[in-house]
Design a protein around this motif. Sequence first.
Motif, PDB file in Angstrom:
ATOM      1  N   GLY A   1       0.830  -1.188   0.000  1.00 38.82           N
ATOM      2  CA  GLY A   1       0.000   0.000   0.000  1.00 38.82           C
ATOM      3  C   GLY A   1       0.869   1.245   0.000  1.00 38.82           C
ATOM      4  N   SER A   2       0.215   2.394  -0.032  1.00 38.32           N
ATOM      5  CA  SER A   2       0.921   3.673  -0.006  1.00 38.32           C
ATOM      6  C   SER A   2       0.618   4.415   1.278  1.00 38.32           C
ATOM      7  CB  SER A   2       0.506   4.540  -1.200  1.00 38.32           C
ATOM      8  OG  SER A   2      -0.822   5.007  -1.030  1.00 38.32           O
ATOM      9  N   ALA A   3       1.469   5.372   1.614  1.00 39.90           N
ATOM     10  CA  ALA A   3       1.230   6.193   2.801  1.00 39.90           C
ATOM     11  C   ALA A   3      -0.094   6.937   2.682  1.00 39.90           C
ATOM     12  CB  ALA A   3       2.386   7.171   2.992  1.00 39.90           C
ATOM     13  N   ALA A   4      -0.493   7.252   1.459  1.00 38.95           N
ATOM     14  CA  ALA A   4      -1.771   7.938   1.252  1.00 38.95           C
ATOM     15  C   ALA A   4      -2.950   7.074   1.671  1.00 38.95           C
ATOM     16  CB  ALA A   4      -1.909   8.365  -0.208  1.00 38.95           C
ATOM     17  N   ASP A   5      -2.809   5.749   1.574  1.00 43.38           N
ATOM     18  CA  ASP A   5      -3.875   4.851   2.021  1.00 43.38           C
ATOM     19  C   ASP A   5      -4.118   5.002   3.525  1.00 43.38           C
ATOM     20  OD1 ASP A   5      -4.312   3.657  -0.520  1.00 43.38           O
ATOM     21  OD2 ASP A   5      -2.616   2.310  -0.203  1.00 43.38           O
ATOM     22  N   ILE A   6      -3.027   5.148   4.280  1.00 42.13           N
ATOM     23  CA  ILE A   6      -3.146   5.330   5.726  1.00 42.13           C
ATOM     24  C   ILE A   6      -3.713   6.712   6.026  1.00 42.13           C
ATOM     25  CG2 ILE A   6      -1.924   5.287   7.921  1.00 42.13           C
ATOM     26  CD1 ILE A   6      -1.946   2.612   6.348  1.00 42.13           C
ATOM     27  N   ALA A   7      -3.177   7.721   5.350  1.00 42.44           N
ATOM     28  CA  ALA A   7      -3.604   9.096   5.603  1.00 42.44           C
ATOM     29  C   ALA A   7      -5.086   9.296   5.302  1.00 42.44           C
ATOM     30  CB  ALA A   7      -2.758  10.057   4.774  1.00 42.44           C
ATOM     31  N   ALA A   8      -5.600   8.603   4.300  1.00 38.66           N
ATOM     32  CA  ALA A   8      -7.017   8.736   3.955  1.00 38.66           C
ATOM     33  C   ALA A   8      -7.904   8.295   5.109  1.00 38.66           C
ATOM     34  CB  ALA A   8      -7.325   7.931   2.696  1.00 38.66           C
ATOM     35  N   LEU A   9      -7.547   7.178   5.741  1.00 38.75           N
ATOM     36  CA  LEU A   9      -8.340   6.702   6.870  1.00 38.75           C
ATOM     37  C   LEU A   9      -8.191   7.629   8.072  1.00 38.75           C
ATOM     38  CD1 LEU A   9     -10.205   4.698   8.190  1.00 38.75           C
ATOM     39  CD2 LEU A   9      -8.226   3.223   8.654  1.00 38.75           C
ATOM     40  N   VAL A  10      -6.970   8.109   8.310  1.00 40.93           N
ATOM     41  CA  VAL A  10      -6.770   9.054   9.406  1.00 40.93           C
ATOM     42  C   VAL A  10      -7.606  10.309   9.190  1.00 40.93           C
ATOM     43  CG1 VAL A  10      -5.092  10.530  10.573  1.00 40.93           C
ATOM     44  CG2 VAL A  10      -4.470   8.190   9.961  1.00 40.93           C
TER      45      VAL A  10
ATOM     46  N   ALA B   1     -11.966   1.416  18.067  1.00 42.83           N
ATOM     47  CA  ALA B   1     -11.820   0.442  16.987  1.00 42.83           C
ATOM     48  C   ALA B   1     -10.363   0.299  16.557  1.00 42.83           C
ATOM     49  CB  ALA B   1     -12.665   0.853  15.782  1.00 42.83           C
ATOM     50  N   THR B   2     -10.024  -0.917  16.135  1.00 43.34           N
ATOM     51  CA  THR B   2      -8.766  -1.170  15.454  1.00 43.34           C
ATOM     52  C   THR B   2      -9.086  -1.476  14.002  1.00 43.34           C
ATOM     53  OG1 THR B   2      -7.479  -1.920  17.358  1.00 43.34           O
ATOM     54  CG2 THR B   2      -6.860  -2.803  15.215  1.00 43.34           C
ATOM     55  N   LEU B   3      -8.502  -0.681  13.103  1.00 39.40           N
ATOM     56  CA  LEU B   3      -8.818  -0.765  11.684  1.00 39.40           C
ATOM     57  C   LEU B   3      -7.543  -1.069  10.914  1.00 39.40           C
ATOM     58  CD1 LEU B   3     -11.003   2.440  11.705  1.00 39.40           C
ATOM     59  CD2 LEU B   3     -11.863   0.106  11.598  1.00 39.40           C
ATOM     60  N   ASN B   4      -7.522  -2.224  10.242  1.00 39.84           N
ATOM     61  CA  ASN B   4      -6.341  -2.643   9.481  1.00 39.84           C
ATOM     62  C   ASN B   4      -6.376  -2.075   8.071  1.00 39.84           C
ATOM     63  OD1 ASN B   4      -5.533  -4.138  11.684  1.00 39.84           O
ATOM     64  ND2 ASN B   4      -6.288  -6.079  10.866  1.00 39.84           N
ATOM     65  N   VAL B   5      -5.244  -1.513   7.659  1.00 44.38           N
ATOM     66  CA  VAL B   5      -5.080  -1.056   6.273  1.00 44.38           C
ATOM     67  C   VAL B   5      -3.890  -1.854   5.748  1.00 44.38           C
ATOM     68  CG1 VAL B   5      -4.736   0.916   4.742  1.00 44.38           C
ATOM     69  CG2 VAL B   5      -5.880   1.233   6.942  1.00 44.38           C
ATOM     70  N   ASP B   6      -4.167  -3.062   5.215  1.00 47.10           N
ATOM     71  CA  ASP B   6      -3.082  -4.027   5.026  1.00 47.10           C
ATOM     72  C   ASP B   6      -3.194  -4.881   3.770  1.00 47.10           C
ATOM     73  OD1 ASP B   6      -5.183  -5.714   5.678  1.00 47.10           O
ATOM     74  OD2 ASP B   6      -4.147  -6.705   7.327  1.00 47.10           O
ATOM     75  N   GLY B   7      -4.101  -4.532   2.869  1.00 48.18           N
ATOM     76  CA  GLY B   7      -4.226  -5.310   1.641  1.00 48.18           C
ATOM     77  C   GLY B   7      -4.548  -6.769   1.863  1.00 48.18           C
ATOM     78  N   GLY B   8      -5.202  -7.066   2.979  1.00 51.70           N
ATOM     79  CA  GLY B   8      -5.555  -8.456   3.280  1.00 51.70           C
ATOM     80  C   GLY B   8      -4.473  -9.251   3.963  1.00 51.70           C
ATOM     81  N   PHE B   9      -3.442  -8.589   4.466  1.00 45.84           N
ATOM     82  CA  PHE B   9      -2.349  -9.278   5.146  1.00 45.84           C
ATOM     83  C   PHE B   9      -2.824 -10.134   6.323  1.00 45.84           C
ATOM     84  CE2 PHE B   9       1.003  -9.274   8.425  1.00 45.84           C
ATOM     85  CZ  PHE B   9       2.123  -9.713   7.719  1.00 45.84           C
ATOM     86  N   THR B  10      -3.848  -9.660   7.033  1.00 43.66           N
ATOM     87  CA  THR B  10      -4.292 -10.343   8.251  1.00 43.66           C
ATOM     88  C   THR B  10      -5.501 -11.259   8.052  1.00 43.66           C
ATOM     89  OG1 THR B  10      -5.497  -8.306   8.799  1.00 43.66           O
ATOM     90  CG2 THR B  10      -3.370  -8.672   9.869  1.00 43.66           C
ATOM     91  N   VAL B  11      -5.978 -11.416   6.825  1.00 45.62           N
ATOM     92  CA  VAL B  11      -7.182 -12.243   6.643  1.00 45.62           C
ATOM     93  C   VAL B  11      -6.822 -13.729   6.657  1.00 45.62           C
ATOM     94  CG1 VAL B  11      -8.356 -10.463   5.374  1.00 45.62           C
ATOM     95  CG2 VAL B  11      -7.082 -12.203   4.114  1.00 45.62           C
TER      96      VAL B  11
END
Length: 248
Positions: free
Chosen positions: A215-224, A238-248
Amino acid sequence: MSTAPLTGRRAYVTGGSRGIGAEIVRRLTTDGAAVAFTYSASSAHADKLVAELTADGAKVLAIQADAADREQSVAAVDRAAAELGGLDIVVNNAGAVYWAAVEDFPAEEFERLMAINIGGVFWTTRTAMKHLGDGARIVNIGSVNADRIPGPGLSVYGMTKGAVASFTRGLARDLGDRGITINNVQPGPIDTDMNPDEGDFAAIMKAVTTQGRYGSAADIAALVGFLAGPESGYITGATLNVDGGFTV
């Protein structure tokens, strides 16, 4: 003409001069906030970011502070609040990582990770609370390694990020009656200078995402940006993962 969602809001971001932190600062200013951010050592990246954003008309302040140092963390929050006239948004982004097996883990690196990843979040948040009004927003930047360890050597780092997730849940209870939300964003493999999306390690990380990419830093910043804004008032703890499915 619509108004930017964070117009009139005042934000504080730790570790905001590079990587994910810098992109968060950019997003918050784009959304209308005045932003103070910290940097730890060289001012080169911080100065460049301030120049970039102020040229576009944003109000941005860089403050040197070591997230491992309690006194510096406290002083930086108080200075930001004084300069901005208060705080409405706090983003605990500063963090450190060190890889080693527990039996080989240097004591000084253990203390550094605890001081930055846990202590920095605690002292920043504790100090900021006296400056935050009702309805404020706190966003912690954790890590998917709190939930999944992809290989050996990350147990101590994962422990610190697990603590961030627990602190987020507890503080949501503590601050709920003030309408203050606190949430934990957990990045997965994100392309930064410290974790580039090419090379042998990157290939391993890509293979365990569902999308096969970083992912990109912008992906994290968008959620923030969303969590800092007016439409997220019923999301807290809440804990919200931005990980491209890394934890599924």
